[in-house]
Motif scaffolding. Structure first.
Motif, short mmCIF file in Angstrom:
data_model
loop_
_atom_site.label_atom_id
_atom_site.label_comp_id
_atom_site.label_asym_id
_atom_site.label_seq_id
_atom_site.Cartn_x
_atom_site.Cartn_y
_atom_site.Cartn_z
N THR A 182 -52.39 -7.95 -160.17
CA THR A 182 -53.53 -8.17 -159.28
C THR A 182 -54.31 -6.88 -159.05
O THR A 182 -55.54 -6.85 -159.12
CB THR A 182 -53.04 -8.73 -157.93
OG1 THR A 182 -52.45 -10.02 -158.14
CG2 THR A 182 -54.19 -8.85 -156.94
N GLU A 183 -53.57 -5.81 -158.79
CA GLU A 183 -54.21 -4.50 -158.56
C GLU A 183 -54.99 -4.05 -159.79
O GLU A 183 -56.12 -3.54 -159.67
CB GLU A 183 -53.14 -3.47 -158.20
CG GLU A 183 -53.70 -2.09 -157.90
CD GLU A 183 -52.62 -1.09 -157.52
OE1 GLU A 183 -52.89 0.12 -157.61
OE2 GLU A 183 -51.51 -1.52 -157.15
N GLU A 184 -54.44 -4.27 -160.97
CA GLU A 184 -55.10 -3.85 -162.20
C GLU A 184 -56.39 -4.64 -162.44
O GLU A 184 -57.40 -4.09 -162.88
CB GLU A 184 -54.14 -4.03 -163.38
CG GLU A 184 -52.97 -3.04 -163.36
CD GLU A 184 -51.91 -3.37 -164.37
OE1 GLU A 184 -51.96 -4.50 -164.95
OE2 GLU A 184 -51.02 -2.54 -164.61
N VAL A 185 -56.34 -5.95 -162.15
CA VAL A 185 -57.53 -6.78 -162.33
C VAL A 185 -58.62 -6.36 -161.36
O VAL A 185 -59.80 -6.25 -161.73
CB VAL A 185 -57.18 -8.27 -162.17
CG1 VAL A 185 -58.43 -9.11 -162.01
CG2 VAL A 185 -56.38 -8.75 -163.37
N PHE A 186 -58.25 -6.10 -160.12
CA PHE A 186 -59.26 -5.71 -159.14
C PHE A 186 -59.79 -4.30 -159.40
O PHE A 186 -60.92 -3.99 -159.01
CB PHE A 186 -58.73 -5.85 -157.71
CG PHE A 186 -59.07 -7.17 -157.11
CD1 PHE A 186 -60.25 -7.35 -156.41
CD2 PHE A 186 -58.24 -8.26 -157.28
CE1 PHE A 186 -60.59 -8.58 -155.87
CE2 PHE A 186 -58.56 -9.50 -156.75
CZ PHE A 186 -59.74 -9.66 -156.05
N GLU A 187 -59.03 -3.48 -160.07
CA GLU A 187 -59.56 -2.18 -160.48
C GLU A 187 -60.72 -2.38 -161.44
O GLU A 187 -61.76 -1.70 -161.34
CB GLU A 187 -58.46 -1.35 -161.13
CG GLU A 187 -58.92 0.04 -161.55
CD GLU A 187 -57.82 0.86 -162.19
OE1 GLU A 187 -58.12 1.95 -162.70
OE2 GLU A 187 -56.66 0.41 -162.19
N ILE A 188 -60.58 -3.35 -162.36
CA ILE A 188 -61.66 -3.66 -163.29
C ILE A 188 -62.86 -4.25 -162.57
O ILE A 188 -64.01 -3.89 -162.83
CB ILE A 188 -61.16 -4.62 -164.38
CG1 ILE A 188 -60.15 -3.90 -165.29
CG2 ILE A 188 -62.32 -5.15 -165.22
CD1 ILE A 188 -59.51 -4.79 -166.32
N ILE A 189 -62.60 -5.15 -161.63
CA ILE A 189 -63.69 -5.73 -160.83
C ILE A 189 -64.43 -4.63 -160.08
O ILE A 189 -65.67 -4.63 -160.00
CB ILE A 189 -63.14 -6.80 -159.87
CG1 ILE A 189 -62.65 -8.02 -160.66
CG2 ILE A 189 -64.21 -7.22 -158.85
CD1 ILE A 189 -61.93 -9.05 -159.84
#
Length: 288
Positions: A182-189
């Motif tokens: 989740t943290e990695e995906v939101f870093e991209i967002i």
């Protein structure tokens, strides 16, 4: 800022449905902002996304009423190929977004560009840039089917972002991911937000919505119940009436106010909560 998506008095009913899934929807999506769409299951969030990306009415038929324009053009005037270039869509299930026909992550990310007929050298450049930008270069030679759920979702995002759509629609991208994924995906967002991309995000994790969203839209039973800035919506206890949670920091602020400690405003993020507490302690110190 210009309006890039507009829905006016929109109603939609699926072909086998007995009643509309969306009712009297009026929304405007402004360029360069991140809009979070929240609501309980069955509230119409995915249907709204499918209208904005053109799957309704071009793929799912049914009855669509009202006016929907995307980049100033009526949705009925688009074909799906044209929409796919302008609107990038990321599914909530990362395991169905991978094509299944490529042997490496590099090739997977390049797949959409190949279908668009982009010259080979430009494809290579754009894929290299995305691998570096999203910090997934270490995955380039891995087989897409060997990736974890979080890695697949990041590759899915990369395969959409590399096509440089003007609008990103992201439907619950972390629903099947662990906290690290989740943290990695939101870093991209966050990277896309910093680059000024317009993003429509369906998500349930309120702390992350509070951290990243500019505006929040609450859907319930197919209707827009509330819309406004993230601060306005996520500090409003009315959310409880629609089976929605508040960010934990908003809950803290409300609890403190109920206990007689009057904060200047209800915080919705960790930073806001910290600043509110410091301000409160300083005031208490001055009084003593």
């Amino acid at each position: 800022m210009s309006t890039i998506v507009s829905l006016k008095n929109v109603n939609y009913q699926y072909p086998v449905g007995k009643q509309p899934v969306l009712k009297n929807i009026d929304l405007e999506i402004q360029e360069g902002n991140l809009y979070a769409v929240i609501g309980s299951n069955g509230s119409g969030k995915t249907t709204l996304c499918n209208i904005i990306r053109g799957f309704i009415p071009h793929f799912h038929k049914g009855t669509l009423e009202g006016e929907v324009t995307v980049f100033g053009k009526n949705i009925l005037e688009y074909d799906l190929g044209e929409m796919a270039v302008k609107v990038g869509f990321v599914f909530q299930n990362p395991f169905i977004q991978v094509s299944g026909v490529k042997d490496t992550v590099f090739e997977e990310i390049a797949f959409g560009l190949e279908n668009l007929g982009v010259p080979v050298e430009e494809i290579k450049r754009r894929v290299e840039d995305i691998l570096q930008l999203l910090k997934i270069d270490y995955l380039r030679d891995k087989h897409p089917q060997e990736l974890s759920g979080g890695q697949r979702q990041r590759v899915a995002l990369a395969s959409i972002i590399v096509m440089e759509p003007d609008l990103l629609v992201i439907d619950e991208p972390t629903s099947q991911l662990d906290p690290q994924g989740t943290e990695e995906v939101f870093e991209i967002i966050g990277i896309m937000k910093e680059k000024g991309k317009t993003i429509i995000l369906v998500e349930h994790k309120m702390e992350l919505i509070a951290e990243y969203a500019d505006f929040v839209i609450l859907l319930h039973d197919g209707e827009v119940i509330m819309q406004g800035s993230a601060k306005e919506v996520l500090s409003n206890s009315m959310l409880f009436d629609f089976q929605m949670a508040l960010p934990q920091y908003a809950m803290l602020g409300m609890a403190m106010n109920a206990s007689g400690f009057q904060l200047e405003e209800i915080p919705i993020t960790e930073e806001e909560a910290y600043n509110s507490l410091i301000e409160l302690f300083l005031k208490e110190g001055e009084r003593r």
